[in-house]
Scaffold this motif. Structure first.
Motif, short mmCIF file in Angstrom:
data_model
loop_
_atom_site.label_atom_id
_atom_site.label_comp_id
_atom_site.label_asym_id
_atom_site.label_seq_id
_atom_site.Cartn_x
_atom_site.Cartn_y
_atom_site.Cartn_z
N PHE A 75 0.72 -1.29 -0.05
CA PHE A 75 0.36 0.03 -0.08
C PHE A 75 0.66 1.40 0.08
N LYS A 76 0.58 2.18 -1.01
CA LYS A 76 1.35 3.52 -1.15
C LYS A 76 0.91 4.09 0.60
N ASN A 77 -1.12 4.03 0.66
CA ASN A 77 -1.32 4.77 1.64
C ASN A 77 -2.21 3.99 2.68
N PHE A 78 -1.54 4.06 4.11
CA PHE A 78 -2.26 3.22 4.50
C PHE A 78 -3.86 3.90 5.19
N ASP A 79 -4.33 4.78 4.80
CA ASP A 79 -5.43 5.53 4.49
C ASP A 79 -6.43 5.07 3.90
N GLU A 80 -5.86 5.01 2.45
CA GLU A 80 -6.56 4.74 1.84
C GLU A 80 -6.78 3.30 2.34
N PHE A 81 -6.15 2.42 2.39
CA PHE A 81 -6.83 0.60 2.67
C PHE A 81 -7.61 0.84 3.76
N ARG A 82 -7.13 1.40 4.70
CA ARG A 82 -8.53 2.02 5.72
C ARG A 82 -9.56 2.34 5.56
N GLU A 83 -9.82 3.70 4.72
CA GLU A 83 -11.15 4.27 4.13
C GLU A 83 -11.61 3.53 2.92
N ILE A 84 -11.11 1.68 2.73
CA ILE A 84 -11.66 0.53 1.65
C ILE A 84 -12.36 0.30 2.34
N VAL A 85 -11.59 -0.30 3.41
CA VAL A 85 -12.35 -1.39 4.79
C VAL A 85 -13.09 -0.71 5.57
N THR A 86 -13.05 0.48 5.80
CA THR A 86 -14.72 1.22 6.41
C THR A 86 -15.91 1.02 5.34
N LYS A 87 -15.66 1.57 3.95
CA LYS A 87 -16.44 1.41 3.03
C LYS A 87 -16.97 -0.51 2.95
N GLY A 88 -16.88 -0.71 3.04
CA GLY A 88 -16.59 -1.88 3.31
C GLY A 88 -17.83 -2.93 4.24
#
Length: 188
Positions: A106-119
């Motif tokens: 991951f280039k951006n941990f926040d992006e990963f966290r946001e995608i999981v949050t969206k799910g």
């Protein structure tokens, strides 16, 4: 489900699996699995809001795990993760029910966290929608039963009204007339 969303991370690489767990811990109830077979076993035992699946694993591919999970229970949201990005694989995953796809590392941990949050949010909305539909179906059934009961009661009550009106038109003493009027009023 509790206050936190529940997330299952499936990756055969310990480093990647633990990195994802660390990024999500604290915000979500996180479980991990080192193989597709183990993931399927865990999904049989517990309901997860989101399953984060590595696409390439030695025992069974993430795509196959996705298919099996969706066959067992279509409700968990599934996010695909891979170091080997391919458009066809992403399309296939989406067609089978994945809601998103991300490349690792991951280039951006926040992006990963946001995608999981969206799910997790998608799962919560779907769960609420399902509950509302179930409640509406119950209300519909109750309404239908009430309608049938009203129909069943209408015929005898109509008879009581008709006979009381007929008897009121006949000669009788005042006590009987008063009783017939009460019967008629109550029936109406």
């Amino acid at each position: 489900m509790g206050n936190k969303g529940s997330v299952l991370i499936v990756d055969d690489e310990l480093g990647a699996r633990e990195s994802m767990r660390m990024i999500l811990k604290g915000k979500f109830d996180v479980s991990t699995a080192e193989s597709g077979i183990k993931a399927i076993e865990l999904v049989k035992e517990k309901q997860y809001d989101v399953v984060v699946l590595d696409i390439r694993m030695p025992d069974i591919s993430g795509i196959e795990v996705l298919e099996k999970i969706k066959q067992m229970d279509p409700s968990p949201e599934v996010m695909m993760v891979t170091a080997y990005a391919a458009l066809d694989t992403a399309k296939n995953a989406m067609r089978l029910g994945a809601y998103d796809y991300i490349e690792k590392p991951f280039k951006n941990f926040d992006e990963f966290r946001e995608i999981v949050t969206k799910g997790v949010e998608r799962k919560l909305k779907a769960s609420r929608t399902h509950q509302l539909v179930a409640q509406l179906e119950k209300l519909s059934t109750i309404g239908q039963m009430a309608s049938e009961i009203m129909h069943e009661l209408a015929a005898p009550i109509t008879g009581v009204i008709g006979y009381s009106e007929f008897l009121l038109s006949q000669e009788c003493d005042d006590i009987i007339k008063d009783s017939l009027k009460k019967i008629n009023t109550e029936a109406e």
